[in-house]
Design a protein around this motif. Structure first.
Motif, PDB file in Angstrom:
ATOM      1  N   CYS A  60       0.834  -1.207   0.000  1.00 44.84           N
ATOM      2  CA  CYS A  60       0.000   0.000   0.000  1.00 44.84           C
ATOM      3  C   CYS A  60       0.870   1.258   0.000  1.00 44.84           C
ATOM      4  CB  CYS A  60      -0.930  -0.001   1.214  1.00 44.84           C
ATOM      5  SG  CYS A  60      -2.281  -1.192   1.118  1.00 44.84           S
ATOM      6  N   LYS A  61       1.908   1.238   0.816  1.00 40.42           N
ATOM      7  CA  LYS A  61       2.810   2.390   0.878  1.00 40.42           C
ATOM      8  C   LYS A  61       3.472   2.626  -0.476  1.00 40.42           C
ATOM      9  CE  LYS A  61       6.560   4.415   3.521  1.00 40.42           C
ATOM     10  NZ  LYS A  61       7.507   4.274   4.622  1.00 40.42           N
ATOM     11  N   GLU A  62       3.933   1.541  -1.124  1.00 48.40           N
ATOM     12  CA  GLU A  62       4.554   1.649  -2.453  1.00 48.40           C
ATOM     13  C   GLU A  62       3.590   2.254  -3.469  1.00 48.40           C
ATOM     14  OE1 GLU A  62       5.743  -2.302  -3.516  1.00 48.40           O
ATOM     15  OE2 GLU A  62       7.291  -2.393  -1.969  1.00 48.40           O
ATOM     16  N   LEU A  63       2.301   1.906  -3.347  1.00 50.96           N
ATOM     17  CA  LEU A  63       1.295   2.377  -4.300  1.00 50.96           C
ATOM     18  C   LEU A  63       0.684   3.724  -3.909  1.00 50.96           C
ATOM     19  CD1 LEU A  63      -0.531  -1.025  -4.915  1.00 50.96           C
ATOM     20  CD2 LEU A  63       1.018   0.167  -6.486  1.00 50.96           C
ATOM     21  N   GLY A  64       1.030   4.197  -2.715  1.00 50.94           N
ATOM     22  CA  GLY A  64       0.494   5.479  -2.256  1.00 50.94           C
ATOM     23  C   GLY A  64      -0.966   5.414  -1.861  1.00 50.94           C
ATOM     24  N   ILE A  65      -1.396   4.268  -1.355  1.00 50.42           N
ATOM     25  CA  ILE A  65      -2.794   4.121  -0.929  1.00 50.42           C
ATOM     26  C   ILE A  65      -2.849   3.834   0.575  1.00 50.42           C
ATOM     27  CG2 ILE A  65      -3.690   3.405  -3.165  1.00 50.42           C
ATOM     28  CD1 ILE A  65      -3.534   0.524  -2.273  1.00 50.42           C
ATOM     29  N   SER A  66      -4.002   4.035   1.145  1.00 51.67           N
ATOM     30  CA  SER A  66      -4.189   3.850   2.579  1.00 51.67           C
ATOM     31  C   SER A  66      -3.959   2.396   3.001  1.00 51.67           C
ATOM     32  CB  SER A  66      -5.613   4.266   2.969  1.00 51.67           C
ATOM     33  OG  SER A  66      -5.846   3.967   4.326  1.00 51.67           O
ATOM     34  N   SER A  67      -3.362   2.233   4.156  1.00 52.73           N
ATOM     35  CA  SER A  67      -3.173   0.892   4.698  1.00 52.73           C
ATOM     36  C   SER A  67      -3.940   0.727   6.010  1.00 52.73           C
ATOM     37  CB  SER A  67      -1.687   0.594   4.913  1.00 52.73           C
ATOM     38  OG  SER A  67      -1.150   1.477   5.875  1.00 52.73           O
ATOM     39  N   THR A  68      -4.942   1.588   6.205  1.00 54.77           N
ATOM     40  CA  THR A  68      -5.774   1.431   7.398  1.00 54.77           C
ATOM     41  C   THR A  68      -6.687   0.223   7.211  1.00 54.77           C
ATOM     42  OG1 THR A  68      -7.468   2.929   6.524  1.00 54.77           O
ATOM     43  CG2 THR A  68      -5.769   3.900   7.929  1.00 54.77           C
ATOM     44  N   SER A  69      -7.172  -0.320   8.312  1.00 54.89           N
ATOM     45  CA  SER A  69      -8.068  -1.478   8.268  1.00 54.89           C
ATOM     46  C   SER A  69      -9.283  -1.177   7.394  1.00 54.89           C
ATOM     47  CB  SER A  69      -8.545  -1.833   9.675  1.00 54.89           C
ATOM     48  OG  SER A  69      -7.467  -2.259  10.461  1.00 54.89           O
ATOM     49  N   ILE A  70      -9.793  -2.222   6.749  1.00 61.04           N
ATOM     50  CA  ILE A  70     -10.968  -2.072   5.880  1.00 61.04           C
ATOM     51  C   ILE A  70     -12.073  -3.020   6.340  1.00 61.04           C
ATOM     52  CG2 ILE A  70      -9.749  -1.196   3.860  1.00 61.04           C
ATOM     53  CD1 ILE A  70      -9.630  -4.005   2.735  1.00 61.04           C
TER      54      ILE A  70
END
Length: 104
Positions: A60-70
């Motif tokens: 997620c960090k590599e893709l620039g997206i949120s890594s918060t729980s879903i």
């Protein structure tokens, strides 16, 4: 979006949710802990908050997206053969789903 097996990944689901795209995917029963637990229980479905694994958080960090729980809904379907299939979906609000289906 509809996905078959091997596409179920936290980073993909986080990306879709971020873009407000609903999805449904078929899982291998043993691929996610929640799916395995559901297939071994009498329950037909469960809604859970899923945190990312370390590898998923990194992706997620590599893709620039949120890594918060879903929040995801897991649904267990038993086939005529007795085999169980698990579906995972972003559609967690049953009331909203019914309202939308009734308007079609």
């Amino acid at each position: 979006m509809l996905y078959d097996r091997n596409y179920a990944s936290f980073w993909l689901f986080s990306l879709l949710l971020n873009k407000k795209v609903d999805f449904c995917a078929r899982l291998k029963v043993g691929s996610w802990k929640v799916a395995k637990e559901l297939s071994n229980s009498p329950a037909k479905e469960v809604i859970r908050e899923i945190p990312p694994s370390k590898a998923s958080a990194k992706k997620c960090k590599e893709l620039g997206i949120s890594s918060t729980s879903i929040k995801l809904r897991f649904i267990c379907i038993e086939l005529n053969t007795g085999e169980k299939e698990i579906l995972i979906t972003s559609l967690t609000d049953k009331k909203n789903i019914l309202i939308n289906l009734n308007s079609i």
